[in-house]
Enzyme design. Structure first.
Site, mmCIF file in Angstrom:
data_model
loop_
_atom_site.group_PDB
_atom_site.id
_atom_site.type_symbol
_atom_site.label_atom_id
_atom_site.label_comp_id
_atom_site.label_asym_id
_atom_site.label_seq_id
_atom_site.Cartn_x
_atom_site.Cartn_y
_atom_site.Cartn_z
ATOM 1 N N GLN A 19 10.787 47.488 -19.444
ATOM 2 C CA GLN A 19 11.098 46.155 -19.802
ATOM 3 C C GLN A 19 10.105 45.421 -20.463
ATOM 4 O O GLN A 19 10.350 43.667 -20.345
ATOM 5 C CB GLN A 19 11.863 45.374 -18.311
ATOM 6 N N HIS A 24 13.438 45.172 -24.225
ATOM 7 C CA HIS A 24 13.264 44.000 -24.029
ATOM 8 C C HIS A 24 12.309 43.460 -25.716
ATOM 9 O O HIS A 24 11.671 42.026 -25.614
ATOM 10 C CB HIS A 24 13.284 43.139 -23.027
ATOM 11 N N ASN A 74 5.776 51.103 -6.241
ATOM 12 C CA ASN A 74 6.267 49.976 -5.906
ATOM 13 C C ASN A 74 5.471 49.218 -4.996
ATOM 14 O O ASN A 74 5.390 49.538 -4.157
ATOM 15 C CB ASN A 74 7.782 48.926 -5.674
HETATM 16 N N1 APR Z 1 2.307 47.676 -8.479
HETATM 17 C C1 APR Z 1 3.347 48.245 -8.120
HETATM 18 N N2 APR Z 1 4.082 47.090 -8.226
HETATM 19 C C2 APR Z 1 3.804 45.769 -8.566
HETATM 20 C C3 APR Z 1 2.450 45.789 -8.858
HETATM 21 C C4 APR Z 1 1.778 46.304 -8.573
HETATM 22 N N3 APR Z 1 0.287 46.007 -8.736
HETATM 23 N N4 APR Z 1 2.900 44.133 -8.404
HETATM 24 C C5 APR Z 1 4.022 43.914 -8.181
HETATM 25 N N5 APR Z 1 5.302 44.825 -8.237
HETATM 26 C C6 APR Z 1 5.997 44.909 -8.593
HETATM 27 C C7 APR Z 1 6.595 44.103 -7.156
HETATM 28 O O1 APR Z 1 7.184 44.530 -6.020
HETATM 29 C C8 APR Z 1 8.435 43.977 -8.204
HETATM 30 O O2 APR Z 1 9.425 44.891 -7.346
HETATM 31 O O3 APR Z 1 6.794 45.011 -9.629
HETATM 32 C C9 APR Z 1 7.665 43.851 -9.915
HETATM 33 C C10 APR Z 1 7.934 42.845 -10.570
HETATM 34 O O4 APR Z 1 9.302 42.529 -10.826
HETATM 35 P P1 APR Z 1 9.576 41.386 -11.860
HETATM 36 O O5 APR Z 1 9.028 40.691 -11.569
HETATM 37 O O6 APR Z 1 11.244 41.035 -11.370
HETATM 38 O O7 APR Z 1 9.673 41.687 -13.088
HETATM 39 P P2 APR Z 1 10.447 43.039 -13.939
HETATM 40 O O8 APR Z 1 11.028 43.552 -12.918
HETATM 41 O O9 APR Z 1 9.571 43.708 -15.316
HETATM 42 O O10 APR Z 1 11.980 41.834 -14.505
HETATM 43 C C11 APR Z 1 12.854 42.217 -15.173
HETATM 44 O O11 APR Z 1 14.018 39.899 -16.209
HETATM 45 O O12 APR Z 1 13.093 37.642 -16.566
HETATM 46 C C12 APR Z 1 12.722 39.190 -16.416
HETATM 47 O O13 APR Z 1 12.802 39.312 -19.194
HETATM 48 C C13 APR Z 1 12.120 39.380 -17.534
HETATM 49 O O14 APR Z 1 11.952 42.081 -18.393
HETATM 50 C C14 APR Z 1 11.412 41.261 -17.713
HETATM 51 C C15 APR Z 1 12.394 40.802 -16.084
#
Ligand code: APR
Ligand code: ZN
Length: 249
Positions: free
Chosen positions: A104, A122, A217
């Site tokens: 993503q 994306h 995660n």
């Molecule tokens: N290692 C593993 N996991 C992590 C770390 C890390 N160092 N840091 C953060 N996380 C986890 C968080 O706990 C969370 O579950 O990564 C995840 C990030 O989540 P989001 O910020 O929601 O990102 P994502 O799921 O990729 O978002 C999806 O939302 O706004 C849109 O288009 C954008 O592609 C994006 C989509």
């Protein structure tokens, strides 16, 4: 409950036996490259109003959206480098232990790390596309001192080639990501909350076909208690490094 080390070994055995393993990544895998995730602590959406990435708002007020786009995705993200977790996925692909990455993320870090089979659900931030004549430009060669950046052929506004809120998913990425999820035998979810549709549906597609779902995660996600078979809780860099070592033994 098994220790994390036991779970990592168990996950590695499952991957070794799998004939087709696919990874599905979100912002969490790039967090340790200095790219802030969208949600949670230090999330981008705590600091910025996501409306500037809404396609209708952008089309109406590109001069308001562009300075933020430049600051977040080009001045800042542009400097980011892959981390150990990205390199581990690239090594898994090279060693025949990973078939593809569905991401993503728009940051290009999987490709820079060396992964060849990457589906960008994306889109990407590498290119800008003219909203009128569809000419593509490399973001790295664009003069961002002119805001908003304009097409040198027709003078219309350029937009990053990533998916804005309210825009459809690129056709090929959509089709192949769901197909990869369906065909996978083992599916590894890394660093995503699973909040954004339709990307969030991809792991359920994998699960529907009886695949083993592994998840990495720092904290539980929407998938952890519903879909995941083995949850490896920790930072992507730490867990991926340990998983890679277990795969090599
Ligand atoms: N290692 C593993 N996991 C992590 C770390 C890390 N160092 N840091 C953060 N996380 C986890 C968080 O706990 C969370 O579950 O990564 C995840 C990030 O989540 P989001 O910020 O929601 O990102 P994502 O799921 O990729 O978002 C999806 O939302 O706004 C849109 O288009 C954008 O592609 C994006 C989509
Ligand atoms: Zn144009």
């Amino acid at each position: 409950m098994n220790s994390l080390t036991d779970e990592i070994i168990r996950a590695s055995e499952i991957i070794k036996q799998s004939s087709r393993t696919v990874a599905f990544t979100g912002a969490g895998i790039s967090a340790e490259s200095g790219i802030p995730p969208f949600r949670g602590e230090n999330g981008l959406w705590n600091k910025y109003n996501p409306v500037f990435l809404d396609i209708n708002y952008f089309n109406q007020y590109p001069e308001r959206s562009w300075p933020l786009i430049k600051e977040i995705f080009y001045d800042f993200f542009g400097q980011a480098k892959p981390n150990v977790a990205h390199y581990a996925l690239a090594e898994m692909e090279q060693k025949g232990l990973l078939h593809a990455v569905i991401t993503q993320n728009i940051d290009n870090l999987h490709q820079i790390a060396g992964n060849k089979q990457v589906y960008e659900f994306h889109g990407n931030s590498r290119n800008l596309v003219c909203q009128k004549c569809s000419t593509y430009y490399e973001a790295g060669k664009t003069d961002f001192s002119i805001m908003p950046p304009l097409c040198s052929k027709c003078g219309s506004v350029l937009k990053p080639d990533f998916v804005f809120f309210g825009e459809p998913i690129p056709l090929a990425a959509n089709k192949y990501s769901f197909r990869e999820a369906e065909d996978a035998e083992v599916f590894i979810i890394i660093g995503t909350t699973g909040e954004i549709m339709p990307a969030s549906l991809i792991p359920y597609e994998a699960k529907k076909n009886g695949n083993k779902i592994l998840e990495i995660n720092i904290s539980p996600s929407n998938y952890t208690n519903s879909t995941t078979d083995i949850f490896l809780q920790g930072k992507a860099t730490v867990i991926m490094q340990q998983l890679l070592s277990a795969l090599m033994t």
